[in-house]
Design a protein around this motif. Structure first.
Motif, PDB file in Angstrom:
ATOM      1  N   UNK A   1      14.357  14.432   7.494  1.00 63.27           N
ATOM      2  CA  UNK A   1      13.325  13.515   7.998  1.00 63.27           C
ATOM      3  C   UNK A   1      13.538  13.184   9.465  1.00 63.27           C
ATOM      4  N   UNK A   2      14.787  12.942   9.846  1.00 66.65           N
ATOM      5  CA  UNK A   2      15.061  12.611  11.242  1.00 66.65           C
ATOM      6  C   UNK A   2      14.712  13.786  12.139  1.00 66.65           C
ATOM      7  N   UNK A   3      15.160  14.992  11.760  1.00 65.02           N
ATOM      8  CA  UNK A   3      14.929  16.159  12.600  1.00 65.02           C
ATOM      9  C   UNK A   3      13.454  16.520  12.698  1.00 65.02           C
ATOM     10  N   UNK A   4      12.780  16.567  11.573  1.00 60.56           N
ATOM     11  CA  UNK A   4      11.421  17.101  11.562  1.00 60.56           C
ATOM     12  C   UNK A   4      10.338  16.045  11.754  1.00 60.56           C
ATOM     13  N   UNK A   5      10.522  14.862  11.207  1.00 60.24           N
ATOM     14  CA  UNK A   5       9.483  13.844  11.309  1.00 60.24           C
ATOM     15  C   UNK A   5       9.684  12.934  12.515  1.00 60.24           C
ATOM     16  N   UNK A   6      10.915  12.524  12.773  1.00 57.32           N
ATOM     17  CA  UNK A   6      11.171  11.604  13.878  1.00 57.32           C
ATOM     18  C   UNK A   6      11.294  12.322  15.226  1.00 57.32           C
ATOM     19  N   UNK A   7      12.051  13.433  15.257  1.00 55.29           N
ATOM     20  CA  UNK A   7      12.302  14.132  16.514  1.00 55.29           C
ATOM     21  C   UNK A   7      11.385  15.330  16.729  1.00 55.29           C
ATOM     22  N   UNK A   8      10.613  15.714  15.729  1.00 58.01           N
ATOM     23  CA  UNK A   8       9.703  16.862  15.817  1.00 58.01           C
ATOM     24  C   UNK A   8      10.443  18.105  16.311  1.00 58.01           C
ATOM     25  N   UNK A   9      11.613  18.345  15.763  1.00 59.55           N
ATOM     26  CA  UNK A   9      12.411  19.512  16.138  1.00 59.55           C
ATOM     27  C   UNK A   9      12.336  20.546  15.032  1.00 59.55           C
ATOM     28  N   UNK A  10      12.484  21.797  15.411  1.00 54.05           N
ATOM     29  CA  UNK A  10      12.543  22.850  14.398  1.00 54.05           C
ATOM     30  C   UNK A  10      13.581  23.880  14.833  1.00 54.05           C
ATOM     31  N   UNK A  11      14.072  24.641  13.873  1.00 57.49           N
ATOM     32  CA  UNK A  11      15.131  25.607  14.118  1.00 57.49           C
ATOM     33  C   UNK A  11      14.505  26.912  14.584  1.00 57.49           C
ATOM     34  N   UNK A  12      14.991  27.426  15.697  1.00 56.11           N
ATOM     35  CA  UNK A  12      14.511  28.694  16.223  1.00 56.11           C
ATOM     36  C   UNK A  12      15.726  29.545  16.538  1.00 56.11           C
ATOM     37  N   UNK A  13      15.971  30.515  15.686  1.00 58.84           N
ATOM     38  CA  UNK A  13      17.096  31.430  15.882  1.00 58.84           C
ATOM     39  C   UNK A  13      18.398  30.664  16.108  1.00 58.84           C
ATOM     40  N   UNK A  14      18.722  29.793  15.213  1.00 59.40           N
ATOM     41  CA  UNK A  14      19.914  28.946  15.163  1.00 59.40           C
ATOM     42  C   UNK A  14      19.984  27.901  16.276  1.00 59.40           C
ATOM     43  N   UNK A  15      18.900  27.699  17.028  1.00 55.03           N
ATOM     44  CA  UNK A  15      18.866  26.651  18.041  1.00 55.03           C
ATOM     45  C   UNK A  15      17.820  25.624  17.665  1.00 55.03           C
ATOM     46  N   UNK A  16      18.122  24.347  17.877  1.00 58.27           N
ATOM     47  CA  UNK A  16      17.137  23.303  17.633  1.00 58.27           C
ATOM     48  C   UNK A  16      16.283  23.152  18.875  1.00 58.27           C
ATOM     49  N   UNK A  17      14.976  23.251  18.697  1.00 55.98           N
ATOM     50  CA  UNK A  17      14.032  23.129  19.801  1.00 55.98           C
ATOM     51  C   UNK A  17      13.182  21.894  19.565  1.00 55.98           C
ATOM     52  N   UNK A  18      13.175  20.985  20.518  1.00 54.06           N
ATOM     53  CA  UNK A  18      12.328  19.797  20.409  1.00 54.06           C
ATOM     54  C   UNK A  18      10.948  20.140  20.944  1.00 54.06           C
ATOM     55  N   UNK A  19       9.915  19.834  20.192  1.00 54.07           N
ATOM     56  CA  UNK A  19       8.569  20.196  20.596  1.00 54.07           C
ATOM     57  C   UNK A  19       7.815  19.059  21.258  1.00 54.07           C
ATOM     58  N   UNK A  20       8.427  17.925  21.438  1.00 55.22           N
ATOM     59  CA  UNK A  20       7.757  16.889  22.198  1.00 55.22           C
ATOM     60  C   UNK A  20       8.275  16.980  23.628  1.00 55.22           C
ATOM     61  N   UNK A  21       7.690  17.918  24.392  1.00 58.43           N
ATOM     62  CA  UNK A  21       8.111  18.196  25.750  1.00 58.43           C
ATOM     63  C   UNK A  21       7.475  17.219  26.728  1.00 58.43           C
ATOM     64  N   UNK A  22       8.155  17.012  27.844  1.00 52.52           N
ATOM     65  CA  UNK A  22       7.587  16.188  28.899  1.00 52.52           C
ATOM     66  C   UNK A  22       6.567  17.005  29.673  1.00 52.52           C
ATOM     67  N   UNK A  23       5.778  16.344  30.499  1.00 54.02           N
ATOM     68  CA  UNK A  23       4.774  17.055  31.299  1.00 54.02           C
ATOM     69  C   UNK A  23       5.432  18.039  32.249  1.00 54.02           C
ATOM     70  N   UNK A  24       6.563  17.675  32.831  1.00 53.92           N
ATOM     71  CA  UNK A  24       7.278  18.565  33.746  1.00 53.92           C
ATOM     72  C   UNK A  24       7.762  19.818  33.020  1.00 53.92           C
TER      73      UNK A  24
END
Length: 118
Positions: A73-96
């Protein structure tokens, strides 16, 4: 439709009432905290991902002493992160960060335009 109760459950109820129990409601129980997704845990997971992008569910769970479902829940619902080739990628990116990705994609398209028809 008939519902049947196991014989063991009937014996347990019988013994409870024999000991003097008079109500049918459940007693309060000790256990894990109701909310393991508190802000402290969310911040800790965010820091763990920033520090080591290859951190596993198991490492997070043992580090924070929370259940696997709470880690999910923390990873997927709170942080909106998902696993990509063994790396956690956060999908709530800043504008920059979004702008930097767009610029990079345009550079790649220009670089490969001579090789492929894009």
């Amino acid at each position: 439709m008939k519902l049947y109760t196991s014989l063991a459950t009937v014996y347990n109820w019988f013994n409870e009432f024999k000991r003097g129990r008079t109500n049918l409601t459940d007693d309060l129980r000790q256990g894990r905290p109701f909310m393991a997704t508190i802000e402290d845990n969310i911040s800790a997971v965010r820091l763990m991902i920033k520090t080591d992008k290859r951190v596993t569910y198991q490492q997070i769970r043992t580090s924070l002493s929370i259940g696997m479902s709470q880690v999910y829940k923390i990873l997927h619902e709170q942080l909106a992160a998902s696993k990509l080739s063994t790396l956690w990628i956060a999908y709530n990116l800043t504008e920059a960060q979004k702008l930097r990705l767009v610029i990079w994609c345009r550079k790649m398209m220009q670089r490969f335009a001579s090789l492929y028809r894009i």
